[in-house]
Design a protein around this motif. Structure first.
Motif, PDB file in Angstrom:
ATOM      1  N   ARG A  42       0.887  -1.238   0.075  1.00 49.75           N
ATOM      2  CA  ARG A  42       0.048   0.029   0.091  1.00 49.75           C
ATOM      3  C   ARG A  42       0.844   1.243   0.012  1.00 49.75           C
ATOM      4  O   ARG A  42       2.222   1.234   0.271  1.00 49.75           O
ATOM      5  CB  ARG A  42      -1.043  -0.118   1.169  1.00 49.75           C
ATOM      6  CG  ARG A  42      -1.967  -1.017   1.223  1.00 49.75           C
ATOM      7  CD  ARG A  42      -2.827  -1.165   2.310  1.00 49.75           C
ATOM      8  NE  ARG A  42      -3.669  -2.294   2.327  1.00 49.75           N
ATOM      9  CZ  ARG A  42      -3.779  -3.011   3.407  1.00 49.75           C
ATOM     10  NH1 ARG A  42      -3.298  -2.503   4.651  1.00 49.75           N
ATOM     11  NH2 ARG A  42      -4.446  -4.167   3.276  1.00 49.75           N
TER      12      ARG A  42
ATOM     13  N   LYS B 279      -8.359  -0.247   5.256  1.00 48.76           N
ATOM     14  CA  LYS B 279      -8.634   0.432   3.664  1.00 48.76           C
ATOM     15  C   LYS B 279      -9.288  -0.545   2.717  1.00 48.76           C
ATOM     16  O   LYS B 279      -8.794  -0.774   1.449  1.00 48.76           O
ATOM     17  CB  LYS B 279      -7.458   0.817   3.259  1.00 48.76           C
ATOM     18  CG  LYS B 279      -6.586   1.686   4.234  1.00 48.76           C
ATOM     19  CD  LYS B 279      -7.457   3.130   4.423  1.00 48.76           C
ATOM     20  CE  LYS B 279      -6.657   4.192   5.255  1.00 48.76           C
ATOM     21  NZ  LYS B 279      -7.377   5.331   5.258  1.00 48.76           N
ATOM     22  N   LYS B 280     -10.226  -1.403   3.309  1.00 43.32           N
ATOM     23  CA  LYS B 280     -11.086  -2.302   2.270  1.00 43.32           C
ATOM     24  C   LYS B 280     -12.523  -2.458   2.785  1.00 43.32           C
ATOM     25  O   LYS B 280     -12.685  -2.138   3.635  1.00 43.32           O
ATOM     26  CB  LYS B 280     -10.144  -3.728   2.384  1.00 43.32           C
ATOM     27  CG  LYS B 280     -10.400  -4.215   3.722  1.00 43.32           C
ATOM     28  CD  LYS B 280      -9.743  -5.562   3.684  1.00 43.32           C
ATOM     29  CE  LYS B 280      -9.357  -6.348   5.149  1.00 43.32           C
ATOM     30  NZ  LYS B 280      -8.604  -7.358   5.114  1.00 43.32           N
TER      31      LYS B 280
END
Length: 384
Positions: A18, A370-371
């Protein structure tokens, strides 16, 4: 080279791909390993049958002088950016969920396990039901857990003074110095829920003061220059020698050092922090030792679980395998103390049934990672 799916999931390798500041994870990885080192050493020191060399104690004192200030400086660096994205109240709620909530859960779990295991003589902690009260006013008596409420309280006060009172940064730094020396007054440590945040406020304020610099290429390029590390290393060595043999009180125990109420100690701490920053930026520049980033990314989970893991491993090695060799115990304890919490988190907490051990709301877990809740975590990602 593609990592096997079970390794990718167990160590959350996709997190390395990321868009993150790699030097931050490097720095947190170094700091958390030094923290685990300290607690493995404490566990052996409190147990019978170990003759620990003095140089291992001295290493602990050296690491002590900068490892926790590093965490507070890093938190201060990113506060301004967080306040731009979120309202102060929303940010405080997030900090409660990320710091204070896991503290309440895991301090309770650790105390309970220590009380139970004491009956089987498998722990060196002297716990009783009264220790649950320490959660609310004396976290210093709860092994490693003091850091989480200290950082939460520091952040809470700093957000109030910055966002509501709008104190300028020079005032924050002055307040930090004042609070630091106030926290050292006789009797202040009777209530460490109060004194701990006062002790580290100066480092948090310093991080906030430098937050723009850490995103300025001209500033960070200094740390990425190998000659900077070459230049600062002799200063680091000399300040640590001075700290160990002249500044550290002779009546101070080898494993329980405390931050000293002196400008000299602040200078020694900041020199150590600067040296570690050089190391982290150089690791990022040359893209080596990426495994450190894994442990830096998971530093919170390692922090709250590693003491319990270390106690279990020590009990097995001493009572089952009859191992008393200090260096073997230290190496094994560190390896297990940093890897088992990571595997536990990624297999049983992240996308697992035990999410509540770290998150007050399940949605907070997905926000951090972040999903989307509907999207399964990717596997088989190429390891960096």
């Amino acid at each position: 080279m593609t990592a096997p799916a079970w390794i990718s999931k167990g160590f959350n390798l996709p997190a390395l791909q990321r868009s993150r500041l790699h030097w931050v994870d490097y720095l947190k990885g170094i700091a958390i390993i030094l923290v685990v080192y300290r607690h493995i050493l404490i566990g052996m020191d409190r147990s019978a049958g170990f003759e620990i060399p003095t140089y291992l104690f001295n290493a602990n004192n050296i690491f002590f002088s900068f490892r926790m200030p590093l965490f507070f400086i890093l938190s201060g660096v990113f506060l301004a950016g967080s306040l731009k994205k979120r309202a102060p109240g929303t940010l405080l709620l997030q900090k409660f969920e990320n710091l204070f909530y896991p503290y309440l859960i895991w301090a309770t779990i650790q105390i309970t396990l220590q009380i139970v295991m004491e009956h089987f003589h498998l722990t060196n902690a002297d716990r009783g039901w009264r220790d649950y009260l320490y959660i609310f006013y004396q976290p210093r008596n709860l092994d490693q857990f003091w850091y989480l409420p200290a950082l939460f309280n520091t952040t809470m006060v700093y957000i109030f003074t910055k966002a509501k009172l709008r104190l300028p940064i020079w005032t924050q730094l002055f307040l930090g110095v004042l609070l630091y020396f106030t926290s050292k007054l006789p009797g202040a440590d009777r209530y460490s829920m109060l004194s701990d945040w006062m002790e580290f406020y100066i480092f948090f304020a310093l991080g906030d003061a430098l937050h723009k610099a850490f995103f300025d290429v001209r500033f960070t390029s200094v740390f990425r220059n190998p000659w900077t590390l070459v230049a600062i290393t002799p200063v680091f060595v000399l300040t640590q020698v001075y700290y160990l043999y002249w500044l550290l009180p002779t009546d101070q125990t080898l494993l329980e050092p405390r931050m000293l109420a002196s400008a000299e100690f602040l200078g020694i701490s900041l020199t150590g922090c600067a040296t570690m920053l050089c190391v982290a930026f150089l690791l990022e520049r040359f893209n080596v030792a990426n495994w450190l980033r894994i442990f830096g990314y998971h530093s919170l989970y390692i922090y709250v679980i590693h003491v319990m893991v270390a106690a279990f491993i020590r009990a097995i090695m001493v009572h089952v395998l009859h191992v008393h060799q200090v260096h073997v115990m230290l190496f094994t304890g560190i390896c297990c103390g940093i890897t088992i919490p990571v595997l536990f988190y990624n297999y049983f907490v992240l996308d697992g049934p035990l999410w509540w051990l770290f998150y007050f709301r399940k949605s907070s877990m997905y926000e951090k990672e972040k999903k989307s809740p509907q999207t399964p975590p990717p596997v088989g990602v190429t390891a960096g």
